[in-house]
Write an enzyme that holds these catalytic residues in place. Structure first.
Site, short mmCIF file in Angstrom:
data_model
loop_
_atom_site.label_atom_id
_atom_site.label_comp_id
_atom_site.label_asym_id
_atom_site.label_seq_id
_atom_site.Cartn_x
_atom_site.Cartn_y
_atom_site.Cartn_z
N SER A 171 0.86 -1.45 -0.12
CA SER A 171 0.11 0.09 -0.14
C SER A 171 1.01 1.39 0.10
CB SER A 171 -0.85 -0.01 1.25
OG SER A 171 -1.80 -1.20 1.06
N ASP A 196 -5.19 0.55 -4.49
CA ASP A 196 -3.74 0.51 -4.65
C ASP A 196 -3.46 -0.78 -5.15
OD1 ASP A 196 -4.79 -0.71 -2.45
OD2 ASP A 196 -3.47 0.14 -1.01
N HIS A 197 -4.46 -1.73 -4.99
CA HIS A 197 -4.07 -3.39 -5.21
C HIS A 197 -5.32 -4.29 -4.99
CE1 HIS A 197 -3.59 -4.02 -1.17
NE2 HIS A 197 -2.57 -2.98 -0.93
MG MG Z 1 -4.18 1.63 3.33
ZN ZN Z 2 -2.69 -5.07 2.46
#
Ligand code: MG
Ligand code: ZN
Length: 367
Positions: free
Chosen positions: A89, A303-304
């Protein structure tokens, strides 16, 4: 010869005509040009670990609907970091905040651990107001990357010190212990107060007419939805939008649904679903604001993905899904981007996570 000169002059005139701010529609009426309008405000929302399955699980569990479905400009980002196919992150948020691919654990620094100015810092210099809202600690990787520059996400005490630059006008999240129970004996809450901040510990301490305010609503991270967090994210986001919009200076607000990721790490479908629906309700309030305001660009992404989450069955009528996981960590799959408001069309397509920064900066006329 004269014919040539006239032809060149006509060509030049027609080229000038092309750059005119209006163009002819098919029926010959002038239409507004398609150049993206500059938004006055940007609300950037990160569902940490929010892949397509997290969204889908939230949607089916919520009676087959989400506010997110109102957003028509959709893209995908490639999330790999500067040193790993699977980002964390910190590198993910550094890509958003600084526009650089850095190493996993990096907080607002490049591959050589050198600080990179963040979009929040840049817009602050230009006179805009700034805010961060999270359900993790305010020193956690995602919010930290917008105001701090540290070689590692685990340096919470050093990250908290970076809040003393005063670049963040409004912040709401957890992490009181990193400000007030420190090895160096400093009380950063008191130091922030002496800088003109109101520092409080519940949302009741938050008033829309405040100029600079920080709410540290828990010693570390906030509790979960099932643990009684209630409408904390929704309420704090609403207050932040109202407060930062006062004075019409323009604002940049980052809102994080921090714990969708933690449900993924725990391989806990219900945790993911609860956090996803909470984040979506917050999206509903943000879209309501943006629709009324009409000068606010809303960008929502992740973010992912976390968990390698899949839906292997379920029942639409019962609002149930059978979730399955491939890992307790993050995965490398692309994640979606949703945009609404002036400039939203710029977020369509497939691009690197760093391009989110580039696009927001370009739309603000800062790059
Ligand atoms: Mg976070
Ligand atoms: Zn994570």
């Amino acid at each position: 010869m004269q014919h040539h000169i006239i032809a060149i002059a006509l060509l030049a005139l027609s080229l000038v005509g092309c750059s005119d701010s209006t163009e002819k529609s098919v029926v010959g009426q002038p239409v507004e040009n398609s150049l993206p309008k500059t938004p006055r405000n940007i609300i950037f929302m990160v569902g940490d670990g929010m892949g397509l399955t997290q969204i889908t699980a939230g949607m089916y569990s919520n009676g087959n609907q989400l506010f997110l479905e109102k957003m028509k400009h959709i893209g995908f980002i490639k999330t790999h970091s500067g040193d790993n196919l699977i980002t964390d992150s910190a590198a993910g948020a550094t890509a958003f905040s600084c526009g650089v691919k850095s190493y996993n654990k990096a907080i607002g620094v490049d591959m050589d651990t050198l600080p990179v100015e963040t979009i929040l810092e840049t817009v602050k210099k230009k006179g805009m107001r700034t805010g961060l809202v999270a359900t993790a600690t305010i020193t956690h990787a995602t919010p930290a990357c917008f105001y701090a520059h540290q070689p590692s996400r685990y340096m919470h005490h050093e990250i908290a010190l970076d809040m003393l630059t005063g670049d963040v006008d409004w912040f709401v999240g957890g992490g009181k212990s990193f400000f007030e129970n420190r090895a160096d004996g400093r009380n950063l809450s008191d130091e922030l107060r002496s800088m003109g901040y109101t520092i409080g510990y519940t949302l009741d301490d938050l008033k829309a007419d405040m100029d600079k305010v920080g709410i540290l609503a828990a010693d570390t991270e906030l509790t979960t939805i099932s643990g009684g967090r209630g409408n904390f994210l929704i309420k704090s986001t609403e207050l932040a939008m109202e407060g930062l919009n006062k004075g019409n200076q323009g604002f940049f607000l980052m809102v994080e649904g921090s714990q969708i990721d933690w449900g993924g790490h725990a391989n806990d479908s219900q945790y993911i679903i609860d956090e996803m629906i909470d984040f979506d309700k917050t999206i509903g309030k943000v879209l309501e604001f943006a629709q009324k305001d009409s000068n606010t660009l809303v960008v929502i992404t992740a973010d992912h993905e976390t968990g390698g989450y899949a839906i292997n069955g379920g029942n639409l009528q019962d609002k149930t899904i059978n979730g399955a996981f491939t890992t307790g960590h993050h995965t490398g799959t692309m994640v979606p981007v949703f945009a609404y408001g002036p400039g939203a069309e710029a977020f369509m397509g497939i691009y690197e996570n760093t391009a989110i920064y580039d696009k927001m900066m370009a739309l603000l006329g800062l790059k």
